[in-house]
Design a protein around this motif. Sequence first.
Motif, short mmCIF file in Angstrom:
data_model
loop_
_atom_site.label_atom_id
_atom_site.label_comp_id
_atom_site.label_asym_id
_atom_site.label_seq_id
_atom_site.Cartn_x
_atom_site.Cartn_y
_atom_site.Cartn_z
N THR A 70 0.83 -1.18 0.00
CA THR A 70 0.00 0.00 0.00
C THR A 70 0.87 1.24 0.00
O THR A 70 2.04 1.18 0.34
CB THR A 70 -0.90 0.02 1.25
OG1 THR A 70 -0.05 -0.04 2.40
CG2 THR A 70 -1.84 -1.16 1.25
N ASP A 74 -0.35 5.31 3.89
CA ASP A 74 -1.46 4.50 4.38
C ASP A 74 -0.97 3.25 5.11
O ASP A 74 -1.77 2.47 5.60
CB ASP A 74 -2.36 4.06 3.21
CG ASP A 74 -3.11 5.24 2.61
OD1 ASP A 74 -3.46 5.14 1.43
OD2 ASP A 74 -3.31 6.24 3.32
N SER A 118 -13.40 -6.55 16.11
CA SER A 118 -14.14 -5.99 14.97
C SER A 118 -15.63 -6.27 15.15
O SER A 118 -16.01 -7.25 15.80
CB SER A 118 -13.65 -6.61 13.66
OG SER A 118 -14.01 -7.99 13.60
N LYS A 168 -0.51 -4.63 7.93
CA LYS A 168 -1.90 -4.39 8.33
C LYS A 168 -2.52 -5.58 9.07
O LYS A 168 -3.63 -5.46 9.58
CB LYS A 168 -2.75 -4.04 7.11
CG LYS A 168 -2.44 -2.67 6.53
CD LYS A 168 -3.46 -2.25 5.50
CE LYS A 168 -3.22 -0.81 5.06
NZ LYS A 168 -4.25 -0.34 4.11
N HIS A 192 -5.41 -4.06 11.24
CA HIS A 192 -5.50 -2.60 11.29
C HIS A 192 -6.74 -2.14 10.53
O HIS A 192 -6.97 -2.53 9.39
CB HIS A 192 -4.26 -1.97 10.66
CG HIS A 192 -4.21 -0.49 10.80
ND1 HIS A 192 -4.68 0.38 9.83
CD2 HIS A 192 -3.77 0.30 11.81
CE1 HIS A 192 -4.52 1.62 10.23
NE2 HIS A 192 -3.97 1.61 11.43
N THR A 193 -7.58 -1.33 11.19
CA THR A 193 -8.79 -0.80 10.59
C THR A 193 -8.80 0.71 10.71
O THR A 193 -7.90 1.31 11.29
CB THR A 193 -10.04 -1.38 11.28
OG1 THR A 193 -10.16 -0.78 12.60
CG2 THR A 193 -9.95 -2.89 11.43
N ASP A 194 -9.84 1.34 10.15
CA ASP A 194 -9.94 2.80 10.26
C ASP A 194 -10.25 3.25 11.68
O ASP A 194 -10.22 4.44 11.98
CB ASP A 194 -10.99 3.34 9.29
CG ASP A 194 -12.37 2.71 9.50
OD1 ASP A 194 -12.49 1.80 10.36
OD2 ASP A 194 -13.32 3.12 8.82
N LYS A 195 -10.52 2.28 12.57
CA LYS A 195 -10.75 2.61 13.98
C LYS A 195 -9.65 2.03 14.88
O LYS A 195 -9.84 1.87 16.08
CB LYS A 195 -12.12 2.07 14.42
CG LYS A 195 -13.28 2.78 13.74
CD LYS A 195 -14.62 2.29 14.27
CE LYS A 195 -15.78 3.03 13.62
NZ LYS A 195 -17.09 2.57 14.14
N TRP A 197 -6.43 -0.87 15.75
CA TRP A 197 -6.17 -2.32 15.69
C TRP A 197 -7.29 -3.09 16.38
O TRP A 197 -7.66 -2.80 17.50
CB TRP A 197 -4.84 -2.64 16.36
CG TRP A 197 -3.67 -2.11 15.60
CD1 TRP A 197 -3.03 -0.94 15.79
CD2 TRP A 197 -3.01 -2.74 14.51
NE1 TRP A 197 -2.00 -0.79 14.89
CE2 TRP A 197 -1.97 -1.89 14.08
CE3 TRP A 197 -3.19 -3.96 13.84
CZ2 TRP A 197 -1.11 -2.21 13.03
CZ3 TRP A 197 -2.34 -4.28 12.78
CH2 TRP A 197 -1.32 -3.42 12.40
#
Length: 205
Positions: A70, A74, A118, A168, A192-195, A197
């Motif tokens: 990526t 990012d 998640s 990620k 790894h997320t937009d919120k 780990w």
Amino acid sequence: MNLLRVTTGLVAAALALAGCTGSAAGNSGTSVKETPAGQESVRETPPADSSASQQPNQTPENQAPSDGGTPQNDQPARLSKQEVLTLVKKAYSAQELLRTESPIPVKKVRTTLEPWFSPEWIETFIKTAGQQDGNNWIDHADSLMGHIIDYSAPYVKDVRLSWSKDNKKVWISGVIYWEGQSRVEVTTTVQHTDKGWKISEINYK
């Protein structure tokens, strides 16, 4: 009289010769003045050289790395082993907290696990680690399914970690002996997320 004519002719010839020499020198000087070598080199600098010198400034900062991952801006920093163990231990404590109250509101199950898991895995946990009774949830106290383990505990053996190339995902595996007998290898995926780990999957074998 003849001597005078010869002298006059010689003078005239000398004057004519001097005029030609001055004219030639003047023309030569004008030519050099109009085409200085320095000015020509500036005007004739190839455009390709100019653009090539600007290429480093035109390269985007978020250019994809050579490994095909990526864009760098990012790509998260790699979690250390200690960071993974700490996150997993907090997730384990959150799940254990749910065992102290039964039945427990389903809403409370979600809010308790939300910082560490998640949303998809929380729903999987609700279905596999217990049973729902209306708005309440009852834990299957004797089941390991859906539950994470504390990989830093001394009873967990052969703990291993691996990372994805883009950093990620982290996988942590360990072996426990469930109820002191059955050997079970538990592998947890930390993603790894937009919120931040989150634990996105737990596998048992």
